[in-house]
Design a protein around this motif. Structure first.
Motif, PDB file in Angstrom:
ATOM      1  N   UNK A  87      29.151  24.478 -23.539  1.00  8.42           N
ATOM      2  CA  UNK A  87      27.943  24.362 -22.712  1.00  8.42           C
ATOM      3  C   UNK A  87      26.995  25.548 -22.903  1.00  8.42           C
ATOM      4  N   UNK A  88      27.563  26.739 -23.058  1.00  4.16           N
ATOM      5  CA  UNK A  88      26.757  27.959 -23.191  1.00  4.16           C
ATOM      6  C   UNK A  88      26.412  28.280 -24.649  1.00  4.16           C
ATOM      7  N   UNK A  89      26.894  27.458 -25.578  1.00  2.00           N
ATOM      8  CA  UNK A  89      26.701  27.725 -27.021  1.00  2.00           C
ATOM      9  C   UNK A  89      27.204  29.120 -27.373  1.00  2.00           C
ATOM     10  N   UNK A  90      28.424  29.408 -26.909  1.00  3.96           N
ATOM     11  CA  UNK A  90      29.040  30.721 -27.094  1.00  3.96           C
ATOM     12  C   UNK A  90      30.314  30.557 -27.917  1.00  3.96           C
ATOM     13  N   UNK A  91      30.804  31.655 -28.476  1.00  3.03           N
ATOM     14  CA  UNK A  91      32.067  31.590 -29.216  1.00  3.03           C
ATOM     15  C   UNK A  91      33.217  31.700 -28.210  1.00  3.03           C
ATOM     16  N   UNK A  92      34.379  31.152 -28.565  1.00  2.00           N
ATOM     17  CA  UNK A  92      35.499  31.098 -27.618  1.00  2.00           C
ATOM     18  C   UNK A  92      36.402  32.334 -27.627  1.00  2.00           C
ATOM     19  N   UNK A  93      35.873  33.498 -27.932  1.00  2.00           N
ATOM     20  CA  UNK A  93      36.715  34.696 -28.031  1.00  2.00           C
ATOM     21  C   UNK A  93      37.463  34.992 -26.730  1.00  2.00           C
TER      22      UNK A  93
END
Length: 135
Positions: A87-93
Motif C-alpha cells: 500500500x505504501x510502495x515501500x520495501x519489506x525490510x
C-alpha cells in the motif's frame, strides 16, 4: 504442547474433524508450507512485498488449522507488513526479522506435528529386562 509450538486442543479438534484424512492433509501442509516459506524468502531477497502476501496468508491459515499458533503468528506478521508495504510502495525490510525466524520455526513445528501424528509411538529401549519406555 512441545515448547508452545502447537495448541494441543486445536490439534485434537483438527484430528477429530479431519478423521482418516488427517495424515493426508498434514502432508499437504508440509508441501504447501515448504513452498510458502521458500516463496517468502525469495520475495524478501528480491524486496518484493507483493510476492510475500499470498504465501504468508496461506501459511498462516494452514498453520492455524493444525494449532501451530506461533508459526501462524509469524506468518501473519509477515503478511501484515507486506500488505502495508504494498500500500505504501515501500520495501519489506521491516519483515526481515520475521522471515529469518520463519524456516527454523516451520521445520520445528512440522517435526512436532509429524511426531505427534505418527500412529506408531517412538520407543526407547529401557535396558535388559525392563519395560520399553514410550516417548
Amino acid at each position: 504442547m512441545e515448547q508452545g509450538l502447537i495448541d494441543a486442543g486445536a490439534l485434537a479438534a483438527a484430528r477429530a474433524e479431519l478423521g482418516g484424512n488427517f495424515v493426508r492433509i498434514l502432508g499437504y501442509f508440509r508441501e504447501d508450507g515448504v513452498k510458502s516459506v521458500s516463496a517468502i524468502e525469495s520475495a524478501m531477497r528480491d524486496s518484493n512485498a507483493a510476492a510475500m502476501v499470498l504465501p504468508a496468508h496461506t501459511l498462516k491459515g494452514e498453520s492455524r488449522q493444525f494449532g501451530a499458533e506461533t508459526l501462524a503468528d509469524i506468518a501473519e506478521g509477515i503478511e501484515t507488513i507486506a500488505r502495508s508495504c504494498v500500500e505504501a510502495h515501500d520495501d519489506p525490510s521491516e519483515a526481515l526479522e520475521h522471515v529469518a525466524r520463519l524456516r527454523p520455526l516451520f521445520d520445528a513445528t512440522l517435526a512436532v506435528l509429524e511426531r505427534t501424528s505418527n500412529p506408531l509411538a517412538t520407543r526407547r529401549p529401557a535396558g535388559f529386562g525392563r519395560r520399553v519406555a514410550v516417548i
